[in-house]
Design a protein around this motif. Structure first.
Motif, PDB file in Angstrom:
ATOM      1  N   ILE A   1       0.840  -1.208   0.000  1.00  0.00           N
ATOM      2  CA  ILE A   1       0.000   0.000   0.000  1.00  0.00           C
ATOM      3  C   ILE A   1       0.871   1.252   0.000  1.00  0.00           C
ATOM      4  CG2 ILE A   1      -1.969  -1.134   1.053  1.00  0.00           C
ATOM      5  CD1 ILE A   1      -1.165   0.028   3.739  1.00  0.00           C
ATOM      6  N   TYR A   2       2.184   1.075   0.131  1.00  0.00           N
ATOM      7  CA  TYR A   2       3.129   2.155  -0.115  1.00  0.00           C
ATOM      8  C   TYR A   2       4.457   1.531  -0.553  1.00  0.00           C
ATOM      9  CZ  TYR A   2       4.842   1.346   4.713  1.00  0.00           C
ATOM     10  OH  TYR A   2       5.336   0.795   5.868  1.00  0.00           O
ATOM     11  N   TYR A   3       5.360   2.350  -1.076  1.00  0.00           N
ATOM     12  CA  TYR A   3       6.528   1.803  -1.759  1.00  0.00           C
ATOM     13  C   TYR A   3       7.823   2.456  -1.278  1.00  0.00           C
ATOM     14  CZ  TYR A   3       2.934  -0.026  -4.822  1.00  0.00           C
ATOM     15  OH  TYR A   3       1.833  -0.672  -5.309  1.00  0.00           O
ATOM     16  N   GLY A   4       8.945   1.735  -1.528  1.00  0.00           N
ATOM     17  CA  GLY A   4      10.238   2.305  -1.225  1.00  0.00           C
ATOM     18  C   GLY A   4      11.200   1.359  -0.554  1.00  0.00           C
ATOM     19  N   GLY A   5      11.755   0.444  -1.292  1.00  0.00           N
ATOM     20  CA  GLY A   5      12.777  -0.436  -0.731  1.00  0.00           C
ATOM     21  C   GLY A   5      12.499  -1.909  -0.878  1.00  0.00           C
ATOM     22  N   GLY A   6      11.226  -2.282  -0.849  1.00  0.00           N
ATOM     23  CA  GLY A   6      10.876  -3.682  -1.085  1.00  0.00           C
ATOM     24  C   GLY A   6      11.121  -4.633   0.055  1.00  0.00           C
ATOM     25  N   GLN A   7      11.397  -4.110   1.256  1.00  0.00           N
ATOM     26  CA  GLN A   7      11.619  -5.022   2.380  1.00  0.00           C
ATOM     27  C   GLN A   7      10.340  -5.797   2.731  1.00  0.00           C
ATOM     28  OE1 GLN A   7      12.477  -1.793   2.327  1.00  0.00           O
ATOM     29  NE2 GLN A   7      14.511  -1.467   3.213  1.00  0.00           N
ATOM     30  N   GLU A   8      10.505  -6.835   3.540  1.00  0.00           N
ATOM     31  CA  GLU A   8       9.384  -7.670   4.005  1.00  0.00           C
ATOM     32  C   GLU A   8       8.517  -8.166   2.847  1.00  0.00           C
ATOM     33  OE1 GLU A   8       9.028  -8.557   7.753  1.00  0.00           O
ATOM     34  OE2 GLU A   8      10.976  -8.313   6.766  1.00  0.00           O
ATOM     35  N   LYS A   9       9.169  -8.892   1.968  1.00  0.00           N
ATOM     36  CA  LYS A   9       8.505  -9.519   0.814  1.00  0.00           C
ATOM     37  C   LYS A   9       7.850  -8.484  -0.098  1.00  0.00           C
ATOM     38  CE  LYS A   9       7.490 -13.649   3.569  1.00  0.00           C
ATOM     39  NZ  LYS A   9       8.685 -14.366   3.135  1.00  0.00           N
ATOM     40  N   GLY A  10       8.359  -7.265  -0.054  1.00  0.00           N
ATOM     41  CA  GLY A  10       7.824  -6.198  -0.890  1.00  0.00           C
ATOM     42  C   GLY A  10       6.537  -5.602  -0.380  1.00  0.00           C
ATOM     43  N   LEU A  11       6.031  -6.099   0.745  1.00  0.00           N
ATOM     44  CA  LEU A  11       4.742  -5.635   1.256  1.00  0.00           C
ATOM     45  C   LEU A  11       4.855  -4.519   2.288  1.00  0.00           C
ATOM     46  CD1 LEU A  11       2.646  -8.905   1.650  1.00  0.00           C
ATOM     47  CD2 LEU A  11       2.223  -6.996   0.105  1.00  0.00           C
ATOM     48  N   ARG A  12       6.028  -4.425   2.922  1.00  0.00           N
ATOM     49  CA  ARG A  12       6.178  -3.424   3.976  1.00  0.00           C
ATOM     50  C   ARG A  12       7.572  -2.808   3.851  1.00  0.00           C
ATOM     51  NH1 ARG A  12       8.352  -1.237   9.021  1.00  0.00           N
ATOM     52  NH2 ARG A  12       6.580  -0.137   9.941  1.00  0.00           N
ATOM     53  N   PRO A  13       7.738  -1.889   2.897  1.00  0.00           N
ATOM     54  CA  PRO A  13       9.054  -1.310   2.671  1.00  0.00           C
ATOM     55  C   PRO A  13       9.518  -0.441   3.835  1.00  0.00           C
ATOM     56  CG  PRO A  13       7.403  -0.129   1.397  1.00  0.00           C
ATOM     57  CD  PRO A  13       6.721  -1.327   1.978  1.00  0.00           C
ATOM     58  N   GLY A  14      10.820  -0.306   3.958  1.00  0.00           N
ATOM     59  CA  GLY A  14      11.406   0.497   5.020  1.00  0.00           C
ATOM     60  C   GLY A  14      12.339  -0.332   5.880  1.00  0.00           C
ATOM     61  N   THR A  15      13.336   0.327   6.450  1.00  0.00           N
ATOM     62  CA  THR A  15      14.295  -0.361   7.296  1.00  0.00           C
ATOM     63  C   THR A  15      13.630  -0.896   8.553  1.00  0.00           C
ATOM     64  OG1 THR A  15      16.077   1.082   6.524  1.00  0.00           O
ATOM     65  CG2 THR A  15      16.439  -0.095   8.598  1.00  0.00           C
ATOM     66  N   LEU A  16      13.824  -2.164   8.823  1.00  0.00           N
ATOM     67  CA  LEU A  16      13.233  -2.771  10.014  1.00  0.00           C
ATOM     68  C   LEU A  16      13.873  -2.218  11.282  1.00  0.00           C
ATOM     69  CD1 LEU A  16      12.888  -6.558   9.079  1.00  0.00           C
ATOM     70  CD2 LEU A  16      11.036  -4.926   9.478  1.00  0.00           C
ATOM     71  N   ALA A  17      13.040  -2.019  12.301  1.00  0.00           N
ATOM     72  CA  ALA A  17      13.532  -1.609  13.619  1.00  0.00           C
ATOM     73  C   ALA A  17      13.978  -2.868  14.351  1.00  0.00           C
ATOM     74  CB  ALA A  17      12.446  -0.881  14.396  1.00  0.00           C
TER      75      ALA A  17
END
Length: 374
Positions: free
Chosen positions: A228-244
């Motif tokens: 539902i938002y974009y930028g990085g493709g983390q978490e299988k492309g579903l939740r982009p952004g650097t993980l805490a």
């Protein structure tokens, strides 16, 4: 010292969880996406270990877990992330209930404004969804059924396994908001017919700002969710952004602790709830909802306004009169309204919620203070 009895709003962080988070922040501060050096690799290992700890709670596979900021984000990923699939397949009907958390009702309402058809299930005066209405509401174009496990205001437990049985002959995706039950009330969520499970760390003695979404595969078929938002493709492309990473590690440990201790926790809070119920019953209290979680007690005492009671009990216990997410709106609880409870009883409704850290409750002081309002 005020006794904290608002665990449905948030839980304290367990000391061992806080210690781990602190250590990771100071010592293991690598980015899990940086794999060219040991700092990043260590962070990645911690994230993957936490993924296993979360998955174990409901007997899922670690590959079915993505980390989010909490159940609200997880709910939005499911509801809004299914939109593209729903429109492509011309399945634009959603079923939910009138007592869901706003984190469900608001994104569903958004899709309704975009042309989706939504059925909002009624509930009985006891707070249970209308199962027969659910059966009758299922259509060929139903894409999603979203029903919470335990209500955050009343603690009413919904019949998740029965819903799973009904959906066993239907292809609609089934989503469960398990913010109030995951890890603490380990029943029903292992049912493989549940496609999506949303959780929040701060309801299970982990820090605020971290949660997860469990996405079960159907055989070898992955869910059709899109980001539902974009930028990085983390978490299988579903939740982009650097993980805490520190928060993720804390959530994982909290889940492991819950898995080991949930049975004992249930026994302990059940005793507290029984004693508290006995105390308020002497004052003529009416319990709002039946078949409720041992962690939650919602009641009204005729003649006592909840705001006045909360003020009267200040310094003795910390309680609430509704959802922490809507408590500043000063509008009647949509949950209690849906249950058909009258206005006076709603205005008097108080929610007490217990937790693993609750040890001693000053029942006599509480009763004496409430008597002053009668």
């Amino acid at each position: 010292m005020t006794v904290y009895l608002d665990y449905s709003a948030t839980t304290p962080v367990l000391p061992e969880v806080a210690d781990l988070v602190h250590n990771v922040m100071l010592e293991e501060y690598g980015n899990a996406g940086s794999r060219t050096h040991e700092y990043g690799l260590n962070a990645k290992r911690m994230v993957e270990f936490a993924r296993t700890q979360v998955a174990t709670v409901v007997n899922a596979d670690k590959t079915e877990v993505i980390f989010t900021s909490g159940a609200t984000e997880s709910n939005n990923i499911v509801i809004l992330g299914l939109r593209e699939f729903a429109e492509k397949t011309n399945k634009k009907h959603i079923i939910t209930s009138k007592i869901e958390h706003k984190a469900i009702l608001e994104p569903v309402n958004y899709l309704e404004q975009q042309g989706f058809d939504v059925t909002y299930l009624d509930v009985t005066p006891d707070g249970q969804i209308n199962i027969e209405q659910l059966k009758a509401s299922l259509r060929d174009d139903t894409v999603l059924v979203s029903i919470m496990h335990i209500n955050n205001e009343t603690g009413v437990i919904q019949p998740i396994n029965e819903i799973c049985h009904i959906l066993s002959v239907h292809n609609a995706y089934f989503h469960v908001d398990a913010a109030q039950s995951f890890g603490k009330y380990p029943f029903d969520l292992e049912n493989k017919r549940i496609d999506f499970i949303s959780i929040s760390g701060h309801k299970i003695y982990a820090p605020k700002g971290v949660g997860a979404l469990i996405m079960r595969r159907r055989g070898y078929t992955k869910s059709p969710l899109v980001p539902i938002y974009y930028g990085g493709g983390q978490e299988k492309g579903l939740r982009p952004g650097t993980l805490a990473t520190p928060l993720v590690a804390g959530l994982g440990l909290a889940c492991e602790i819950a898995t080991k201790n949930s049975s004992e926790w249930i026994k302990e809070v059940a005793v507290l709830k029984y004693e508290f119920t006995a105390m308020i019953t002497e004052l003529g209290a009416v319990i709002n909802g039946t078949n409720t979680s041992p962690y939650v007690l919602n009641f009204s005492i005729p003649g006592i306004n909840s705001e006045a009671a909360i003020v009267q009990l200040k310094g003795i216990i910390a309680v609430s009169n509704g959802s922490a997410c809507t408590s500043n709106s000063y509008t009647p609880s949509h949950v209690l309204v849906a249950m058909g409870i009258d206005e006076e009883r709603i205005n008097g409704a108080i929610r007490v919620s217990f937790g693993a850290c609750t040890k001693k409750i000053p029942y006599r002081d509480i009763q004496n203070q409430l008597k002053k309002l009668l």
